[in-house]
Design an enzyme around this catalytic site. Structure first.
Site, PDB file in Angstrom:
ATOM      1  N   ARG A 247      15.677  -3.503  90.825  1.00 41.53           N
ATOM      2  CA  ARG A 247      16.453  -2.373  91.336  1.00 41.53           C
ATOM      3  C   ARG A 247      17.928  -2.753  91.298  1.00 41.53           C
ATOM      4  NH1 ARG A 247      12.776   0.244  90.360  1.00 41.53           N
ATOM      5  NH2 ARG A 247      11.507   1.632  91.636  1.00 41.53           N
ATOM      6  N   GLU A 276      22.725   4.117  89.144  1.00 40.25           N
ATOM      7  CA  GLU A 276      22.106   4.610  87.906  1.00 40.25           C
ATOM      8  C   GLU A 276      21.733   6.084  87.953  1.00 40.25           C
ATOM      9  OE1 GLU A 276      18.641   1.903  87.699  1.00 40.25           O
ATOM     10  OE2 GLU A 276      17.389   3.668  87.902  1.00 40.25           O
ATOM     11  N   HIS A 308      16.811   1.685  82.437  1.00 48.62           N
ATOM     12  CA  HIS A 308      15.560   1.763  83.211  1.00 48.62           C
ATOM     13  C   HIS A 308      14.375   2.115  82.300  1.00 48.62           C
ATOM     14  CE1 HIS A 308      14.313   2.062  87.661  1.00 48.62           C
ATOM     15  NE2 HIS A 308      13.252   1.745  86.924  1.00 48.62           N
TER      16      HIS A 308
HETATM   17  P1  NAD Z   1       4.928  -6.532  94.006  1.00 41.36           P
HETATM   18  O1  NAD Z   1       4.870  -5.826  95.312  1.00 41.36           O
HETATM   19  O2  NAD Z   1       3.666  -6.871  93.316  1.00 41.36           O
HETATM   20  O3  NAD Z   1       5.775  -7.879  94.160  1.00 41.36           O
HETATM   21  C1  NAD Z   1       6.971  -7.957  94.849  1.00 41.36           C
HETATM   22  C2  NAD Z   1       7.038  -9.354  95.450  1.00 41.36           C
HETATM   23  O4  NAD Z   1       8.309  -9.500  96.059  1.00 41.36           O
HETATM   24  C3  NAD Z   1       5.983  -9.616  96.529  1.00 41.36           C
HETATM   25  O5  NAD Z   1       5.234 -10.777  96.221  1.00 41.36           O
HETATM   26  C4  NAD Z   1       6.801  -9.793  97.794  1.00 41.36           C
HETATM   27  O6  NAD Z   1       6.234 -10.719  98.692  1.00 41.36           O
HETATM   28  C5  NAD Z   1       8.113 -10.292  97.214  1.00 41.36           C
HETATM   29  N1  NAD Z   1       9.239 -10.167  98.113  1.00 41.36           N
HETATM   30  C6  NAD Z   1       9.477  -9.223  99.057  1.00 41.36           C
HETATM   31  N2  NAD Z   1      10.642  -9.490  99.684  1.00 41.36           N
HETATM   32  C7  NAD Z   1      11.132 -10.619  99.126  1.00 41.36           C
HETATM   33  C8  NAD Z   1      12.302 -11.399  99.334  1.00 41.36           C
HETATM   34  N3  NAD Z   1      13.183 -11.065 100.283  1.00 41.36           N
HETATM   35  N4  NAD Z   1      12.499 -12.483  98.569  1.00 41.36           N
HETATM   36  C9  NAD Z   1      11.616 -12.836  97.617  1.00 41.36           C
HETATM   37  N5  NAD Z   1      10.468 -12.154  97.378  1.00 41.36           N
HETATM   38  C10 NAD Z   1      10.256 -11.047  98.116  1.00 41.36           C
HETATM   39  O7  NAD Z   1       5.878  -5.633  93.091  1.00 41.36           O
HETATM   40  P2  NAD Z   1       5.959  -5.636  91.508  1.00 41.36           P
HETATM   41  O8  NAD Z   1       4.966  -4.683  90.947  1.00 41.36           O
HETATM   42  O9  NAD Z   1       5.966  -7.032  91.024  1.00 41.36           O
HETATM   43  O10 NAD Z   1       7.403  -4.969  91.287  1.00 41.36           O
HETATM   44  C11 NAD Z   1       8.597  -5.629  91.643  1.00 41.36           C
HETATM   45  C12 NAD Z   1       9.750  -4.648  91.545  1.00 41.36           C
HETATM   46  O11 NAD Z   1       9.950  -4.275  90.183  1.00 41.36           O
HETATM   47  C13 NAD Z   1       9.486  -3.303  92.243  1.00 41.36           C
HETATM   48  O12 NAD Z   1       9.800  -3.362  93.614  1.00 41.36           O
HETATM   49  C14 NAD Z   1      10.397  -2.356  91.517  1.00 41.36           C
HETATM   50  O13 NAD Z   1      11.637  -2.297  92.191  1.00 41.36           O
HETATM   51  C15 NAD Z   1      10.611  -3.024  90.161  1.00 41.36           C
HETATM   52  N6  NAD Z   1      10.082  -2.235  89.037  1.00 41.36           N
HETATM   53  C16 NAD Z   1      10.942  -1.929  88.008  1.00 41.36           C
HETATM   54  C17 NAD Z   1      10.473  -1.196  86.921  1.00 41.36           C
HETATM   55  C18 NAD Z   1      11.370  -0.866  85.749  1.00 41.36           C
HETATM   56  O14 NAD Z   1      10.997  -0.027  84.919  1.00 41.36           O
HETATM   57  N7  NAD Z   1      12.540  -1.475  85.626  1.00 41.36           N
HETATM   58  C19 NAD Z   1       9.141  -0.775  86.899  1.00 41.36           C
HETATM   59  C20 NAD Z   1       8.305  -1.128  87.953  1.00 41.36           C
HETATM   60  C21 NAD Z   1       8.778  -1.856  89.022  1.00 41.36           C
END
Ligand code: NAD
Length: 342
Positions: A247, A276, A308
């Protein structure tokens, strides 16, 4: 609180693109006729101005840059909307507490394709390192000189992952294939990252200090906002590469620009940008860019920006349509949904 009325038939989509229409229609027609939904697709982004367009729809279906703050939820609720269906994983754009207070359900697609995002992150890293964006332009101009395109082997380099959830672990597996040393920080460590991806958990400071490449895979929340800021970048190795596919607001862009100017940061790739919603998913090629921060970022030869698109694969779009409609079918049947955000 009024109970959710079933069946939930009418869905108003905001920020619709032609690919949403294609993939949602394809899955809808594959459902038994009495379980199909009726769709209204709007191009508009959900905001205070457009919220009334969802009057009398059961469900509002939104994407990453639609805004669903408390004022907008109030408008939707007054106009009989009962469910917010996010066709994405992140839910930082919805005031979940207020939705719950209003008795509105919020459902999401927690994992449509972690591979899509992780593969894009690696694509960005490879392009940054081997300067593929510059090589492409040179060759187009019949300039086959390779001076200035020198990169480094990823083999044995240290990659630091902030967030080792679904996408972080997929990215770690890819890095393992490249023979990289993999460090991770996550307040909720998981065995898979260590046992299957070959990762090692360390403190956040060790991530900053030891990594040649840092990749962000965390949700945006109060704790992670501006995680990449001047103070933290100054702890990193000189010439560090930073990849953000999560994000935009995880990165303090102005402070990062300063560290690109003084060469502390060797290269940056972002698929997301804090402002964005004003730019991404639109063709603005005939407009004047009024965002000086984005404009400055675009001047660096060692910065790659994509709009994105990390999620954007056929498999992910198929899963997004399936899980979104399955979430609603589940609520119709049992008034519950495993993908509800509370
Ligand atoms: P997920 O929930 O499987 O994993 C997120 C991880 O972050 C978890 O293990 C959680 O414990 C950890 N976390 C939470 N707070 C934290 C902190 N302060 N420090 C370190 N780790 C922390 O999520 P995911 O499916 O792996 O997705 C991650 C992110 O990717 C989403 O939140 C979303 O913002 C982003 N995303 C982007 C796109 C894109 O097209 N660019 C698409 C999907 C998701």
């Amino acid at each position: 609180m009024e109970p959710i009325k079933t069946p939930l038939k009418s869905i108003c989509f905001f920020s619709t693109k032609n690919y949403d229409i294609k993939f949602f229609n394809a899955y809808n027609v594959s459902l038994p006729q009495d379980s199909q939904f009726s769709f209204t697709f709007l191009d508009d982004r959900l905001d205070e101005r457009t919220a009334k367009m969802a009057t009398n729809f059961d469900v509002v279906c939104i994407f990453v840059n639609d805004c669903c703050n408390s004022a907008i939820l109030d408008i939707l609720h007054t106009n009989k909307v009962r469910i917010i269906a996010l066709r994405c994983a992140g839910f930082n754009n919805v005031d979940i507490k207020h939705a719950n207070e209003l008795g509105m359900k919020v459902v999401r697609v927690p994992a449509y394709s972690p591979y899509a995002v992780a593969e894009h992150a690696m694509g960005l890293l490879l392009a940054l390192n081997r300067k593929t964006h510059k090589a492409y332009n040179r060759v187009k101009e019949e300039n086959f000189d390779i001076n200035g395109l020198i990169g480094f082997n990823l083999f044995k380099k240290t990659v630091g992952l902030v967030g080792t959830g679904k996408i972080g672990c997929c990215f770690a597996s890819i890095c393992k294939g490249f023979g990289m040393r993999i460090l991770g920080y996550d307040p909720y460590p998981n065995k898979y990252f260590v046992e299957e991806c070959g990762g090692k958990y360390v403190s956040l400071d060790e991530i900053w200090q030891e990594s040649d490449i840092i990749s962000l895979h965390v949700p945006l929340n109060a704790e992670t906002k501006y995680l990449i800021n001047g103070v933290n970048v100054d702890k990193m190795k000189d010439g560090v590469f930073i990849i953000n596919t999560s994000r935009g607001a995880l990165v303090n862009t102005k402070e990062v620009i300063q560290r690109l100017k003084n060469k502390k940061i060797g290269a940056l790739a972002i698929d997301v940008y804090e402002q964005e919603e004003n730019f991404f998913f639109k063709d603005l090629s005939e407009e004047v860019n009024t965002d000086d921060v984005l404009a400055r970022l675009m001047t660096f030869h060692n910065v790659i920006i994509t709009g994105h698109q990390a999620f954007f694969t056929k498999e992910a779009l198929t899963a997004i349509a399936e899980v979104t409609l399955d979430n609603l079918s589940e609520i119709c049947k049992s008034a519950q949904c495993k993908n509800e955000v509370k």
